[in-house]
Design a protein around this motif. Structure first.
Motif, mmCIF file in Angstrom:
data_model
loop_
_atom_site.group_PDB
_atom_site.id
_atom_site.type_symbol
_atom_site.label_atom_id
_atom_site.label_comp_id
_atom_site.label_asym_id
_atom_site.label_seq_id
_atom_site.Cartn_x
_atom_site.Cartn_y
_atom_site.Cartn_z
ATOM 1 N N ILE A 1 27.913 11.275 -34.929
ATOM 2 C CA ILE A 1 28.380 10.472 -33.795
ATOM 3 C C ILE A 1 27.536 9.212 -33.655
ATOM 4 N N GLU A 2 28.115 8.228 -32.974
ATOM 5 C CA GLU A 2 27.429 6.966 -32.729
ATOM 6 C C GLU A 2 27.619 6.583 -31.262
ATOM 7 N N PHE A 3 26.533 6.183 -30.600
ATOM 8 C CA PHE A 3 26.576 5.777 -29.202
ATOM 9 C C PHE A 3 26.636 4.252 -29.093
ATOM 10 N N TYR A 4 27.488 3.762 -28.230
ATOM 11 C CA TYR A 4 27.567 2.338 -27.873
ATOM 12 C C TYR A 4 27.778 1.413 -29.072
ATOM 13 N N ASP A 5 28.465 1.871 -30.101
ATOM 14 C CA ASP A 5 28.690 1.047 -31.298
ATOM 15 C C ASP A 5 27.388 0.494 -31.870
ATOM 16 N N ASP A 6 26.335 1.262 -31.765
ATOM 17 C CA ASP A 6 24.995 0.833 -32.160
ATOM 18 C C ASP A 6 24.544 1.656 -33.369
ATOM 19 N N ASN A 7 24.338 1.003 -34.499
ATOM 20 C CA ASN A 7 23.931 1.712 -35.711
ATOM 21 C C ASN A 7 22.621 2.470 -35.535
ATOM 22 N N TYR A 8 21.745 1.958 -34.666
ATOM 23 C CA TYR A 8 20.463 2.612 -34.429
ATOM 24 C C TYR A 8 20.662 3.962 -33.751
ATOM 25 N N LEU A 9 21.751 4.080 -32.982
ATOM 26 C CA LEU A 9 22.011 5.293 -32.213
ATOM 27 C C LEU A 9 23.065 6.177 -32.894
ATOM 28 N N ARG A 10 22.913 6.328 -34.190
ATOM 29 C CA ARG A 10 23.739 7.256 -34.954
ATOM 30 C C ARG A 10 22.948 8.536 -35.195
ATOM 31 N N PHE A 11 23.578 9.668 -34.923
ATOM 32 C CA PHE A 11 22.871 10.938 -35.027
ATOM 33 C C PHE A 11 23.695 12.005 -35.735
ATOM 34 N N ASP A 12 22.991 12.810 -36.499
ATOM 35 C CA ASP A 12 23.522 14.051 -37.026
ATOM 36 C C ASP A 12 23.196 15.126 -35.990
ATOM 37 N N ILE A 13 24.192 15.884 -35.540
ATOM 38 C CA ILE A 13 23.979 16.895 -34.502
ATOM 39 C C ILE A 13 23.662 18.240 -35.137
ATOM 40 N N LYS A 14 22.606 18.864 -34.655
ATOM 41 C CA LYS A 14 22.197 20.173 -35.174
ATOM 42 C C LYS A 14 22.028 21.147 -34.010
ATOM 43 N N GLY A 15 22.916 22.127 -33.914
ATOM 44 C CA GLY A 15 22.756 23.194 -32.942
ATOM 45 C C GLY A 15 21.803 24.239 -33.487
ATOM 46 N N THR A 16 20.829 24.661 -32.669
ATOM 47 C CA THR A 16 19.811 25.573 -33.177
ATOM 48 C C THR A 16 19.170 26.346 -32.024
ATOM 49 N N ILE A 17 18.092 27.063 -32.323
ATOM 50 C CA ILE A 17 17.316 27.800 -31.335
ATOM 51 C C ILE A 17 15.837 27.492 -31.565
ATOM 52 N N ILE A 18 14.984 27.926 -30.631
ATOM 53 C CA ILE A 18 13.542 27.763 -30.833
ATOM 54 C C ILE A 18 13.119 28.664 -31.994
ATOM 55 N N PRO A 19 12.451 28.109 -32.994
ATOM 56 C CA PRO A 19 12.035 28.929 -34.144
ATOM 57 C C PRO A 19 11.131 30.082 -33.706
ATOM 58 N N ARG A 20 11.197 31.163 -34.450
ATOM 59 C CA ARG A 20 10.464 32.386 -34.104
ATOM 60 C C ARG A 20 8.976 32.124 -33.916
ATOM 61 N N ALA A 21 8.411 31.263 -34.748
ATOM 62 C CA ALA A 21 6.973 31.011 -34.693
ATOM 63 C C ALA A 21 6.538 30.337 -33.402
ATOM 64 N N PHE A 22 7.504 29.770 -32.648
ATOM 65 C CA PHE A 22 7.165 29.025 -31.430
ATOM 66 C C PHE A 22 7.586 29.747 -30.149
ATOM 67 N N ARG A 23 8.204 30.921 -30.268
ATOM 68 C CA ARG A 23 8.793 31.557 -29.088
ATOM 69 C C ARG A 23 7.783 32.203 -28.153
ATOM 70 N N THR A 24 6.551 32.408 -28.609
ATOM 71 C CA THR A 24 5.560 33.028 -27.734
ATOM 72 C C THR A 24 5.209 32.132 -26.550
ATOM 73 N N ASP A 25 5.453 30.828 -26.684
ATOM 74 C CA ASP A 25 5.198 29.900 -25.577
ATOM 75 C C ASP A 25 6.351 28.897 -25.512
ATOM 76 N N ALA A 26 7.505 29.383 -25.076
ATOM 77 C CA ALA A 26 8.700 28.534 -25.030
ATOM 78 C C ALA A 26 8.530 27.372 -24.062
ATOM 79 N N ASN A 27 7.792 27.582 -22.971
ATOM 80 C CA ASN A 27 7.602 26.504 -21.999
ATOM 81 C C ASN A 27 6.848 25.321 -22.611
ATOM 82 N N ALA A 28 5.895 25.615 -23.478
ATOM 83 C CA ALA A 28 5.172 24.544 -24.163
ATOM 84 C C ALA A 28 6.109 23.740 -25.051
ATOM 85 N N VAL A 29 7.049 24.426 -25.684
ATOM 86 C CA VAL A 29 8.042 23.747 -26.526
ATOM 87 C C VAL A 29 8.934 22.849 -25.681
ATOM 88 N N LEU A 30 9.348 23.345 -24.513
ATOM 89 C CA LEU A 30 10.195 22.552 -23.624
ATOM 90 C C LEU A 30 9.492 21.275 -23.182
#
Length: 221
Positions: free
Chosen positions: A98-127
């Motif tokens: 997708i691209e926002f505002y017809d701006d090449n700089y604001l082109r993104f590949d979208i990745k749906g995911t979750i917090i990786p297992r190695a980081f879940r012990t402190d999810a608030n720190a990740v947030l």
């Protein structure tokens, strides 16, 4: 995808979220992907027919991979349904979704995911500071045919109730629609993106709190 296709697919995915396995069973790879042409399959029944000859680990791999692919299509639809967002006109171009505002700089590949297992012990720190997981996502990404480095918008789903509900959060479409609309209005070149090598990344957290109420957190705005 049009409105009718979205309505049917989004509802089907909500139903499937209750049975789709949480774990891959195997890391994403071209070798396993060659067993079937998953991208020509547009129904869950069709998928089950196509994978019937595979072992259970491979079946779960394709069930999860197909489900996540279809969730990604719905996420993209909810973004480009906003007036200031456009989809990549070339569906075979893997450089951005997708691209926002017809701006090449604001082109993104979208990745749906979750917090990786190695980081879940402190999810608030990740947030509060997702820089480390962004680096992790880039460095630990699949080594298959889509191993590219480009601007990424990571949609990170996290439940403080229990991990299994993160599949359900991926299909919380009405809530995500509101979040994506706000994001699309506020993003700009001045947003506080996370740099990685020569590209930029952003993170949108879709959160289920311990009281089961939904919230979200956007890194850049």
């Amino acid at each position: 995808m049009n409105s009718q296709e979205y309505k049917k697919l989004s509802k089907d995915l909500q139903n499937l979220s209750r049975i789709i396995p949480l774990d891959w069973g195997s890391i994403q790879s071209d070798r396993i992907d060659r067993n079937i042409n998953m991208f020509n399959i547009h129904s869950y029944i069709g998928l089950e027919n196509a994978i019937n000859h595979l072992n259970e680990l491979q079946k779960n791999y394709f069930r999860r991979r197909w489900f996540l692919w279809k969730c990604a299509q719905c996420d993209e639809y909810l973004f480009y349904n906003n007036n200031n967002v456009k989809p990549n006109p070339n569906p075979k171009d893997q450089s951005y979704d997708i691209e926002f505002y017809d701006d090449n700089y604001l082109r993104f590949d979208i990745k749906g995911t979750i917090i990786p297992r190695a980081f879940r012990t402190d999810a608030n720190a990740v947030l509060n500071n997702p820089s480390n997981i962004v680096k992790f996502f880039y460095e630990k990404q699949s080594k298959g045919v889509r191993n590219n480095i480009q601007n990424r918008l990571f949609l990170v789903h996290h439940s403080f109730v229990k991990q299994e509900r993160e599949m359900y959060l991926r299909c919380h479409w009405e809530f995500k629609k509101q979040v994506f609309e706000e994001y699309s209005k506020k993003i700009s070149q001045k947003s506080k993106f996370i740099p990685y090598n020569n590209v930029i990344a952003d993170v949108v957290f879709i959160i289920e709190n311990v009281n089961r109420k939904m919230s979200y957190k956007i890194n850049s705005i």
